[in-house]
Motif scaffolding. Structure first.
Motif, PDB file in Angstrom:
ATOM      1  N   GLN B 126       0.838  -1.538   0.497  1.00  0.00           N
ATOM      2  CA  GLN B 126       0.007   0.160  -0.117  1.00  0.00           C
ATOM      3  C   GLN B 126       0.553   1.460  -0.137  1.00  0.00           C
ATOM      4  OE1 GLN B 126      -2.526  -0.897   3.658  1.00  0.00           O
ATOM      5  NE2 GLN B 126      -4.014  -1.903   2.359  1.00  0.00           N
ATOM      6  N   LYS B 130       1.211   4.111  -2.916  1.00  0.00           N
ATOM      7  CA  LYS B 130       1.054   5.687  -2.629  1.00  0.00           C
ATOM      8  C   LYS B 130       1.895   6.477  -3.428  1.00  0.00           C
ATOM      9  CE  LYS B 130      -2.299   5.911   0.701  1.00  0.00           C
ATOM     10  NZ  LYS B 130      -2.811   5.992   2.010  1.00  0.00           N
ATOM     11  N   SER B 134       1.885   8.673  -6.465  1.00  0.00           N
ATOM     12  CA  SER B 134       2.721  10.098  -6.432  1.00  0.00           C
ATOM     13  C   SER B 134       4.052  10.944  -7.297  1.00  0.00           C
ATOM     14  CB  SER B 134       3.190  10.820  -4.692  1.00  0.00           C
ATOM     15  OG  SER B 134       2.610  10.304  -3.383  1.00  0.00           O
ATOM     16  N   TYR B 199      -5.325   8.340  -4.878  1.00  0.00           N
ATOM     17  CA  TYR B 199      -4.068   7.263  -3.706  1.00  0.00           C
ATOM     18  C   TYR B 199      -2.840   8.320  -3.737  1.00  0.00           C
ATOM     19  CZ  TYR B 199      -7.722   4.228  -6.354  1.00  0.00           C
ATOM     20  OH  TYR B 199      -8.186   3.739  -6.460  1.00  0.00           O
ATOM     21  N   ARG B 200      -3.165   9.168  -3.630  1.00  0.00           N
ATOM     22  CA  ARG B 200      -1.901  10.279  -4.248  1.00  0.00           C
ATOM     23  C   ARG B 200      -1.409  10.042  -1.928  1.00  0.00           C
ATOM     24  NH1 ARG B 200      -1.659  15.399  -6.687  1.00  0.00           N
ATOM     25  NH2 ARG B 200       0.777  15.377  -6.496  1.00  0.00           N
ATOM     26  N   ASN B 201       0.462  10.215  -2.343  1.00  0.00           N
ATOM     27  CA  ASN B 201       0.769   9.866  -0.903  1.00  0.00           C
ATOM     28  C   ASN B 201       0.279  10.990   0.320  1.00  0.00           C
ATOM     29  OD1 ASN B 201       1.992   8.825   1.057  1.00  0.00           O
ATOM     30  ND2 ASN B 201       4.219   8.562  -0.232  1.00  0.00           N
TER      31      ASN B 201
END
Ligand SMILES: [Fe+2]
Ligand SMILES: [Fe+2]
Lengths: 242, 202
Positions: B126, B130, B134, B199-201
């Protein structure tokens, strides 16, 4: 999951099956475990759906790190689609399966488990002091197929040979052979493709001293019912769908 | 499969499809540049200001193609990661269930290590997903930047084209196609970014 000890000697055989939690639309299977002092072999460990109940049941007999060997009689999903999960759970295990199916079975993911391919003429699995024989059973029903014979326990595990599809509360042993025949007929005629392969296998197996014949579905045969089964199967015409 | 996993699969798959459209358009720009260069050459002095622009357009198209090629490789990595994460999540859930079903079995405790291990590798996946998203978003930003630059160039081209006498129409057509292509790239890449941004960090 129901557990039945079917041999107790220098090692043990345990039959697992009749899982109450199983979805009704997947075929019921029997799994067998051979347990020695420090190791544990799962024969036809079952489908992905069955992984959790099977693992939980095995934990009554062995810790995870002593599950060192898996055996798949052939490539069917009800036999071994749980492979990818065992692969993530076991850190030091081997899968004994037909060499012919390696490229197929690896689709289930087999990275940490070592794939030990069984050549067409068979072989053995050594589990501490116990030596199990891998008896060729090609085309019964899979084109590359093996059964496991334990000369000490006198048990022959026969995969789909001897199977019958019955309800979840079915007893684990055949009690009335002639009544059981009707439950096996269509299955064997439909799933087994070759009369010739059947003849060769029966000849081979008649030379073995067998107390229990243990199929992957339905009930086991013991004592005289083993011979009754071989005679019945011998006389049966198979490959009838064409 | 949970909805979260499903949409992650869809998001990753959509990048590849959007980008293949971007690739087609970038190649069109490259073609338009070659075309413009030929016209500008024929027009001679009348299209003097147009010549450096065609080189610039060509370069931009080449860079975009290169970027998109890289992003596609990246998208494949992201796809594998998604498959991996899915498998790890399934395993973790099944291991937990096995531990629960084992109840007070003699060796129930031995399941703890696989459960822990599965949990860690799932979380690892996961996190890596992420992180990679990014980075991918950064690369997509670069493509957007190129698309914006192309639109500015297209505007300049129109001005230069207006001084090209009888070549006005064909040069204007070049400017038009660059503008349209840049617009398409911008829109497609924007859709990728929106699909991925959840889903970006953070
Ligand atoms: Fe089968
Ligand atoms: Fe089967």
């Amino acid at each position: 999951m129901k557990m039945t000890k079917i041999y107790e000697g220098s090692h043990q055989w345990i039959m697992f099956g009749r899982d109450e939690g199983k979805p009704s639309n997947i075929i019921d299977t029997n799994q067998y475990v051979v347990r020695t002092a420090n190791r544990c072999l799962l024969l036809d460990p079952g489908g992905a759906e069955l992984f959790a109940p099977m693992m939980a049941a095995v934990l009554h007999h062995a810790p995870v790190d002593q599950i060192t060997d898996l055996f798949a009689s052939h490539q069917d999903p009800d036999v071994i689609s749980s492979l990818g999960l065992w692969d993530q759970a076991l850190t030091n295990a081997k899968l004994h399966a037909p060499a012919f199916w390696e490229g197929f079975l690896r689709h289930y993911s087999c990275e940490s488990i070592e794939y030990v391919g069984i050549p067409d003429n068979g072989g053995t699995i050594k589990l501490e002091s116990v030596e199990l024989q891998l008896i060729p059973a090609h085309y019964l029903h899979s084109s590359a197929n093996f059964h496991v014979y334990d000369p000490q326990a006198k048990i022959l595990m026969t995969g789909d040979v001897g199977a019958a599809i019955e309800g979840p509360d079915t007893p684990v042993f055949v009690e009335n052979f002639s009544a059981h025949v009707e439950k096996m007929r269509h299955w064997h005629q439909r799933i087994m493709p070759s009369n010739q392969a059947k003849r060769v296998w029966i000849e081979r197996v008649r030379n073995l001293d067998i107390d229990i014949l243990a199929p992957q579905h339905g009930r086991m045969f013991k004592g005289d019912d083993v011979k009754r089964f071989l005679d019945w199967f011998d006389a049966l015409q198979v490959g009838t769908a064409v | 499969m949970t909805n979260q996993t499903k949409s992650q699969f869809i998001a990753v798959a959509s990048i590849t499809s959007e980008l293949s459209a971007v690739m087609v358009v970038a190649k069109e720009i490259s073609l338009a540049a070659a075309n413009a260069k030929a016209i500008a050459f024929r027009a001679g002095d009348k299209a003097k200001g147009f010549q450096p622009i065609t080189d610039f357009i060509n370069e931009l198209a080449k860079e975009t193609i290169e970027l998109v090629t890289n992003i596609n490789i990246y998208a494949l990595v992201l796809y594998r990661l998604t498959v991996n994460e899915f498998q790890k999540t399934v395993a973790y859930n099944k291991f937990e269930l096995a531990a629960k079903l084992a109840g007070d079995a003699v060796y129930a405790k031995s399941m703890q290590e696989p459960v822990e291990h599965a949990k860690l590798s799932m979380q690892d996946c996961q996190r890596q997903f992420k992180r990679d998203v990014s980075q991918l978003l950064g690369q997509l930003e670069a493509v957007m930047h190129h698309a914006r630059a192309a639109r500015v160039i297209a505007a300049n081209s129109r001005i230069e084209a207006s001084q090209a006498g009888e070549y006005l129409q064909s040069l204007q057509a070049v400017a038009e196609s660059v503008d349209k292509a840049a617009h398409t790239i911008h829109d497609n890449v924007q859709r990728c970014r929106i699909a991925l941004s959840i889903y970006r960090n953070s």
